[in-house]
Scaffold this motif. Structure first.
Motif, PDB file in Angstrom:
ATOM      1  N   ARG A   1       0.817  -1.214   0.000  1.00  0.00           N
ATOM      2  CA  ARG A   1       0.000   0.000   0.000  1.00  0.00           C
ATOM      3  C   ARG A   1       0.852   1.267   0.000  1.00  0.00           C
ATOM      4  NH1 ARG A   1      -1.571   3.214   3.937  1.00  0.00           N
ATOM      5  NH2 ARG A   1      -0.496   1.933   5.465  1.00  0.00           N
TER       6      ARG A   1
ATOM      7  N   LEU B   1       0.988   4.360  -2.660  1.00  0.00           N
ATOM      8  CA  LEU B   1       0.833   5.759  -2.220  1.00  0.00           C
ATOM      9  C   LEU B   1       1.978   6.626  -2.753  1.00  0.00           C
ATOM     10  CD1 LEU B   1      -0.166   5.807   1.570  1.00  0.00           C
ATOM     11  CD2 LEU B   1      -1.419   6.790  -0.335  1.00  0.00           C
TER      12      LEU B   1
ATOM     13  N   SER C   1      -5.219  10.517  -1.337  1.00  0.00           N
ATOM     14  CA  SER C   1      -4.158  10.070  -0.440  1.00  0.00           C
ATOM     15  C   SER C   1      -2.793  10.185  -1.101  1.00  0.00           C
ATOM     16  CB  SER C   1      -4.406   8.613  -0.051  1.00  0.00           C
ATOM     17  OG  SER C   1      -5.653   8.508   0.594  1.00  0.00           O
TER      18      SER C   1
ATOM     19  N   GLU D   1       2.009   7.546  16.639  1.00  0.00           N
ATOM     20  CA  GLU D   1       3.160   6.978  17.348  1.00  0.00           C
ATOM     21  C   GLU D   1       4.033   8.023  18.053  1.00  0.00           C
ATOM     22  OE1 GLU D   1       3.412   3.752  17.418  1.00  0.00           O
ATOM     23  OE2 GLU D   1       2.005   3.212  15.831  1.00  0.00           O
TER      24      GLU D   1
ATOM     25  N   GLN E   1      -3.754  12.378  23.392  1.00  0.00           N
ATOM     26  CA  GLN E   1      -2.346  12.775  23.304  1.00  0.00           C
ATOM     27  C   GLN E   1      -1.771  13.059  24.692  1.00  0.00           C
ATOM     28  OE1 GLN E   1      -0.563  12.854  20.494  1.00  0.00           O
ATOM     29  NE2 GLN E   1      -2.128  12.755  18.918  1.00  0.00           N
TER      30      GLN E   1
ATOM     31  N   LEU F   1      -0.789   9.805  26.098  1.00  0.00           N
ATOM     32  CA  LEU F   1       0.464   9.368  25.450  1.00  0.00           C
ATOM     33  C   LEU F   1       1.667  10.102  26.043  1.00  0.00           C
ATOM     34  CD1 LEU F   1      -0.609   9.122  21.694  1.00  0.00           C
ATOM     35  CD2 LEU F   1       0.127   7.248  23.156  1.00  0.00           C
TER      36      LEU F   1
ATOM     37  N   ASN G   1     -11.257  12.745   8.120  1.00  0.00           N
ATOM     38  CA  ASN G   1     -10.370  11.587   7.992  1.00  0.00           C
ATOM     39  C   ASN G   1     -10.175  10.937   9.370  1.00  0.00           C
ATOM     40  OD1 ASN G   1      -8.227   9.811   7.528  1.00  0.00           O
ATOM     41  ND2 ASN G   1      -7.379  11.145   5.958  1.00  0.00           N
TER      42      ASN G   1
ATOM     43  N   LEU H   1      -8.026   9.177  10.478  1.00  0.00           N
ATOM     44  CA  LEU H   1      -6.620   9.012  10.905  1.00  0.00           C
ATOM     45  C   LEU H   1      -6.157  10.189  11.767  1.00  0.00           C
ATOM     46  CD1 LEU H   1      -5.284   7.689   7.536  1.00  0.00           C
ATOM     47  CD2 LEU H   1      -5.027   6.494   9.701  1.00  0.00           C
ATOM     48  N   PHE H   2      -6.978  11.223  11.858  1.00  0.00           N
ATOM     49  CA  PHE H   2      -6.548  12.426  12.576  1.00  0.00           C
ATOM     50  C   PHE H   2      -7.631  12.955  13.516  1.00  0.00           C
ATOM     51  CE2 PHE H   2      -4.531  12.543   8.338  1.00  0.00           C
ATOM     52  CZ  PHE H   2      -3.225  12.351   8.744  1.00  0.00           C
TER      53      PHE H   2
ATOM     54  N   LYS I   1     -10.247  10.372  14.761  1.00  0.00           N
ATOM     55  CA  LYS I   1      -9.340   9.263  15.091  1.00  0.00           C
ATOM     56  C   LYS I   1      -9.677   8.719  16.479  1.00  0.00           C
ATOM     57  CE  LYS I   1      -5.241  10.258  16.714  1.00  0.00           C
ATOM     58  NZ  LYS I   1      -3.856  10.737  16.855  1.00  0.00           N
TER      59      LYS I   1
ATOM     60  N   LEU J   1      -5.595   3.228  19.851  1.00  0.00           N
ATOM     61  CA  LEU J   1      -5.189   4.187  18.813  1.00  0.00           C
ATOM     62  C   LEU J   1      -4.270   3.550  17.776  1.00  0.00           C
ATOM     63  CD1 LEU J   1      -4.445   7.488  20.801  1.00  0.00           C
ATOM     64  CD2 LEU J   1      -6.227   7.151  19.089  1.00  0.00           C
ATOM     65  N   SER J   2      -3.274   2.791  18.272  1.00  0.00           N
ATOM     66  CA  SER J   2      -2.279   2.246  17.345  1.00  0.00           C
ATOM     67  C   SER J   2      -2.875   1.168  16.428  1.00  0.00           C
ATOM     68  CB  SER J   2      -1.076   1.725  18.130  1.00  0.00           C
ATOM     69  OG  SER J   2      -0.033   1.469  17.256  1.00  0.00           O
TER      70      SER J   2
ATOM     71  N   LYS K   1      -5.074   2.815  13.946  1.00  0.00           N
ATOM     72  CA  LYS K   1      -4.311   3.546  12.914  1.00  0.00           C
ATOM     73  C   LYS K   1      -3.830   2.606  11.806  1.00  0.00           C
ATOM     74  CE  LYS K   1      -0.072   3.996  12.959  1.00  0.00           C
ATOM     75  NZ  LYS K   1       1.071   3.385  12.262  1.00  0.00           N
ATOM     76  N   ASP K   2      -3.357   1.400  12.222  1.00  0.00           N
ATOM     77  CA  ASP K   2      -2.864   0.439  11.220  1.00  0.00           C
ATOM     78  C   ASP K   2      -3.985   0.025  10.260  1.00  0.00           C
ATOM     79  OD1 ASP K   2      -0.393   0.577  12.331  1.00  0.00           O
ATOM     80  OD2 ASP K   2      -0.629  -1.208  13.585  1.00  0.00           O
TER      81      ASP K   2
ATOM     82  N   GLY L   1      -5.294   3.102   8.202  1.00  0.00           N
ATOM     83  CA  GLY L   1      -4.315   3.473   7.181  1.00  0.00           C
ATOM     84  C   GLY L   1      -4.494   2.608   5.945  1.00  0.00           C
ATOM     85  N   GLU L   2      -4.682   1.297   6.183  1.00  0.00           N
ATOM     86  CA  GLU L   2      -4.896   0.365   5.063  1.00  0.00           C
ATOM     87  C   GLU L   2      -6.180   0.703   4.300  1.00  0.00           C
ATOM     88  OE1 GLU L   2      -4.927  -3.746   6.192  1.00  0.00           O
ATOM     89  OE2 GLU L   2      -2.978  -3.571   7.158  1.00  0.00           O
TER      90      GLU L   2
ATOM     91  N   PHE M   1      -8.059   3.736   4.388  1.00  0.00           N
ATOM     92  CA  PHE M   1      -8.282   5.098   3.860  1.00  0.00           C
ATOM     93  C   PHE M   1      -7.087   5.701   3.139  1.00  0.00           C
ATOM     94  CE2 PHE M   1     -11.565   4.693   7.128  1.00  0.00           C
ATOM     95  CZ  PHE M   1     -12.671   5.114   6.413  1.00  0.00           C
ATOM     96  N   LEU M   2      -5.896   5.138   3.335  1.00  0.00           N
ATOM     97  CA  LEU M   2      -4.739   5.686   2.622  1.00  0.00           C
ATOM     98  C   LEU M   2      -4.315   4.701   1.544  1.00  0.00           C
ATOM     99  CD1 LEU M   2      -2.383   7.250   5.304  1.00  0.00           C
ATOM    100  CD2 LEU M   2      -3.747   8.413   3.602  1.00  0.00           C
ATOM    101  N   GLN M   3      -4.928   4.771   0.411  1.00  0.00           N
ATOM    102  CA  GLN M   3      -4.509   3.899  -0.698  1.00  0.00           C
ATOM    103  C   GLN M   3      -4.779   4.567  -2.024  1.00  0.00           C
ATOM    104  OE1 GLN M   3      -7.134   0.366  -1.085  1.00  0.00           O
ATOM    105  NE2 GLN M   3      -7.936   0.975   0.893  1.00  0.00           N
TER     106      GLN M   3
END
Lengths: 531, 347
Positions: free
Chosen positions: A60, A64, A224, A237, B101, B104, B176, B178-179, B183, B334-335, B338-339, B342-343, B345-347
């Motif tokens: 992926r 990107l 994206s 992170e 945050q 964290l 989004n 992711l943010f 998120k 959260l982590s 995110k993984d 990400g798969e 929505f980010l492609q």
């Protein structure tokens, strides 16, 4: 004292001055990143070797990255083609208004791309609504089309400016000779444009690099790109090391593009004639080329009109503008202060770095690549590096000053100044420097009496570029701004939370108009200098 | 080296040193004198935070120096700065407009425990058991609906409406995931439903083509302009549209089932900050009931963590059912969220 001893002394001092300049540039630009290395190495060592795999985009992330490459390439090609055609329009017409209009187009340089995007989205929606209500089709400003359009429009003044300066600095003898041998269209296509090829490549590389590392505009259009992956990872992170490793592919691509482009630029630049036309001509280009250049002119004018008009509508009235400016007075002063000092500090080492870039062989090439890779490094990494620097007791007193915000801009934008100075220096006959070197009494005198006057227009252009970019810096400044102090760009982005408010619009207009005034003053000074 | 050469070298070095050092010295001289002050990093919008700081300054005589985050950095800019400054902290207090945050930062060793005496009436779920952070005020996740386009009887009532075919996918939207708070909302759903169901939910959203928009403020504006029929956003963003008189209505989702996510603000003391006592005083001031009410009155908070809290003008928020999930569990998710996201929505 024997003559050869004096010459040796001058030579040695000149080399020393150049060495100090090069070292200063290296420390200013790469110093913040050096401070980043120990914590990043510690973090990588602590998290195991698998973390290093983040540098290799697969699956992926690879797709990107390819999307980002296509996006950056699209903006680069569109922006450069429109920019050069628009510059050709002004080059082929020599009237009073063709001297003023370029200044207006360049005035939108300091407006952040996000503001451009919001203005274009609102204007497009209005026009689209009106046209569809009258039965016409109008494509929606969405997806990749929207992202490429807005990014191209926001960066168009850069490519246009670079191409116009290059065209107006052509050797008049060559142009006149070409006009005697053939028609004006051939003169433009077969003589003028090939001669400014280095400038075209510079513009294309600049647009490519600026776009490759950007995620703000793509995310507004829900597409994206790879930098969004880097940012989302950091958001979850909080690891600068991971962010750095994920950014490596962007750095490698930028370095590769720059390496391939720089050999072309340097080879072509070596054949570039010296001297400058300094003005436009009256050329007859024929209806087709004229139509094309007029179309590009309309686009360039729109890139000024749309944001300015949209911002003015949002401001509402002059009293609202005055109120917004009054409430942000301290931010305006701080921005001006930071931009001014960033420019002053960046210019001196950039001058010597540009000198080094002109060197023959591997050394010159290395300096080139080092300068051009910097824009691909995320701005926040410079900020974090300076935070680590400020953690050291010896630098701790600087934490409450504006030194670090200034150093962020110096680090990020000195390379652009060096590139611009290099390009400008290519146009100066080296015999002039050699002749002066024989008679000068020392390198400082030589610098002040010969190099500085010869390079003055280039220095002013580089100064404007650094000042504009420094005034718009956000990602690194946010990390090092002293408590209780703020600049204009964070304010603009804070107001953006509420949409395009009068305050956002007013501050953006102030930045744009401030630049317009500054630019006009510099042009006036240059014309006085020539006279 | 001959005398002349040495002289040239000295001149050169002097000129170069002057060129570099003079601006730096000028800048260093701009340093303000250290006074009775407190340094706060805040992700809260300046418009709301500044009046509170001015009032604190007037009441105590302690000068508040603030660093503000911006929407563009999605509240990560200051967190990044606090982590980087851990070995030589410059801030005394961190006031965040959400909680994840801040938790964290506790895990990163940036915070130090401080239980304010003014937080006694704040219920236990809104305070760290070890005293590292305290939550107060806040906002909620809601649907904003365009009332020109959607009749009241057709209003959405659950986040599952995002998957309902009755809503054209390109006319509904969310920020989004992711943010930002979207998120956090996603991580809360991961905690509540489990990873498989939550992943399927977001996968279906992507599959349908629901519009993913850059930020909650833009979701609000697109709904207000009629480009979207409805969208998922925060109460503070929606209040802006309500106050502007836009044709919008606010709907709290899932009130019959698991409730909506309430996102309170959080405040914490920085470990090793330069003015710890003043930092404690500022935290005392921020978490007291009067400040919480003032921020509700100003339109920044739409909810309070205390039973006796006042309600906001723009959106009636009485008897709103919030999600029953500990904040620490949301942060744990959260982590993994995110993984997956990400798969998706980010492609």
């Amino acid at each position: 004292m024997p003559l050869h001893s004096q010459a040796d002394a001058r030579f040695s001092s000149g080399r020393l001055l150049a060495f100090i300049g090069l070292v200063s540039f290296f420390l200013f630009v790469f110093g913040p990143l050096i401070f980043l290395i120990p914590p990043v190495v510690r973090e990588i060592a602590g998290s195991g070797p698998d973390t290093l795999l983040l540098m290799l985009p697969t699956g992926r992330r690879l797709s990107l990255l390819l999307s980002s490459l296509l996006y950056a390439a699209g903006v680069s090609v569109c922006g450069t083609v429109i920019g050069v055609l628009c510059a050709s329009f002004f080059f082929s017409r020599d009237r009073r208004w063709t001297r003023i209009l370029p200044i207006l187009i360049l005035a939108v340089l300091p407006i952040p791309p996000t503001i451009h995007a919001l203005a274009w989205m609102a204007a497009w929606a209005d026009v689209s609504g009106w046209l569809t209500s009258h039965g016409f089709f109008f494509p929606p400003l969405r997806g990749w089309f929207g992202a490429v359009w807005v990014q191209t429009m926001s960066l168009l003044p850069f490519s246009f400016g670079i191409c116009l300066i290059a065209l107006r600095n052509l050797d008049p003898a060559l142009i006149e000779a070409a006009r005697m041998m053939g028609d004006d269209l051939k003169t433009l296509l077969k003589v003028a444009l090939p001669l400014i090829f280095p400038a075209l490549i510079s513009a294309a590389v600049f647009l490519f690099v600026m776009t490759l590392s950007d995620y703000a505009v793509p995310s507004l259009f829900s597409v994206s790109v790879y930098p969004l992956e880097v940012f989302s990872d950091f958001s979850a992170e909080n690891s600068p090391a991971r962010a750095f490793l994920l950014s490596v592919p962007l750095l490698v691509i930028t370095a590769a593009v720059v390496l391939s482009a720089q050999s072309t630029m340097r080879d072509v630049a070596a054949e570039t004639p010296k001297g400058a036309l300094g003005r436009s001509l009256r050329l007859e280009l024929g209806p087709c080329t004229n139509g094309l250049t007029v179309l590009c002119l309309v686009l360039a004018v729109l890139c000024f009109v749309v944001p300015t008009f949209a911002l003015w509508l949002d401001v509402g009235s002059v009293s609202d503008l005055a109120a917004a400016v009054g409430s942000a007075k301290s931010a305006i002063y701080t921005t001006l202060f930071c931009a001014l000092f960033s420019t002053l500090i960046a210019l001196v080492p950039s001058f010597w770095w540009a000198d080094g870039m002109r060197g023959i062989g591997r050394r010159g090439r290395i300096l080139w690549v080092m300068a051009l890779v910097v824009p691909a490094i995320p701005g926040s990494l410079f900020g974090i590096g300076l935070v680590y620097m400020g953690n050291m007791p010896v630098f701790a007193p600087l934490n409450d000053t504006l030194v670090f915000p200034i150093l962020v801009s110096v680090a990020r934008f000195s390379p652009w100044a060096a590139i611009l100075l290099f390009c400008f220096g290519q146009r100066i006959d080296p015999i002039l420097f050699d002749a002066a070197a024989v008679h000068e009494t020392g390198p400082v005198v030589g610098f002040l009496k010969v190099r500085l006057p010869l390079m003055l227009p280039g220095i002013l252009a580089a100064g404007i570029l650094v000042g504009v970019l420094a005034a718009g810096e956000l990602s690194g400044t946010l990390l090092v701004l002293p408590p209780g102090v703020d600049t204009m760009i964070p304010r603009i982005f804070t107001y953006l939370h509420y949409g395009a408010t009068p305050q956002t619009a007013a501050l953006s207009l102030v930045m744009s108009w401030g630049f317009l005034v500054l630019f006009s003053v510099v042009l006036w000074l240059l014309s006085k200098n020539k006279a | 080296m001959s005398f002349n050469m040495a002289m040239h070298t000295r001149k050169t070095i002097s000129c170069a040193a002057i060129l570099i050092m003079v601006p730096l010295l000028l800048l260093v001289s701009c340093t303000t004198d250290k006074k009775d002050e407190v340094i706060i990093y805040t992700a809260v919008d300046r418009e709301y935070a500044e009046p509170i700081f001015n009032e604190f300054q007037e009441n105590t005589g302690i000068i508040v120096k603030a660093v503000y985050d911006v929407e563009a950095s999605k509240t990560t800019g200051l967190v990044m700065r606090l982590v980087a400054e851990k070995d030589r902290p410059r801030a005394d207090v961190f006031w965040n407009n959400e909680f994840s945050q801040t938790i964290l930062l506790k895990e990163n060793g940036v915070l130090t425990p401080y239980s304010s005496p003014n937080s006694g009436d704040i219920p236990a779920p809104f305070k760290d058991p070890e005293g590292y952070w305290t939550c107060f005020g806040g906002r909620a996740r809601i649907f904003i609906v365009n009332t020109d386009l959607v009749k009241k009887e057709d209003f959405p009532h659950s986040i599952y409406d995002l998957l309902d075919p009755k809503w054209p996918a390109d006319r509904i939207g969310m920020a989004n995931p992711l943010f930002g708070t979207t998120k956090t909302h996603a991580a809360a759903l991961y905690g509540l439903w489990g990873a498989d169901e939550a992943k399927k939910f977001f996968g279906d959203i992507r599959e349908r083509g629901v519009r993913i928009i850059d930020g909650n403020a833009l979701v609000r504006d697109l709904v207000a302009r009629g480009e979207l029929m409805m969208g998922l956003t925060d109460t503070d963003d929606a209040c802006v549209a309500v106050d502007r008189g836009d044709p919008v209505a606010v709907v709290f989702p899932d009130q019959e089932t698991f409730g909506t996510l309430i996102v309170p603000n959080s405040v914490a003391l920085i470990r090793g900050g330069p003015n710890p006592q003043n930092g404690e005083k500022l935290i005392d001031y921020l978490v007291m009931a009067e400040t919480e009410d003032a921020l509700v009155g100003a339109g920044f908070f739409q909810t309070t963590v205390r039973e006796s809290g006042v309600g906001p003008d723009c959106i009636p928020m009485t008897d709103i059912k919030g999600m029953d999930i500990p904040y620490a569990e949301i942060v744990e998710n959260l982590s993994p969220a995110k993984d997956d996201l990400g798969e998706i929505f980010l492609q």
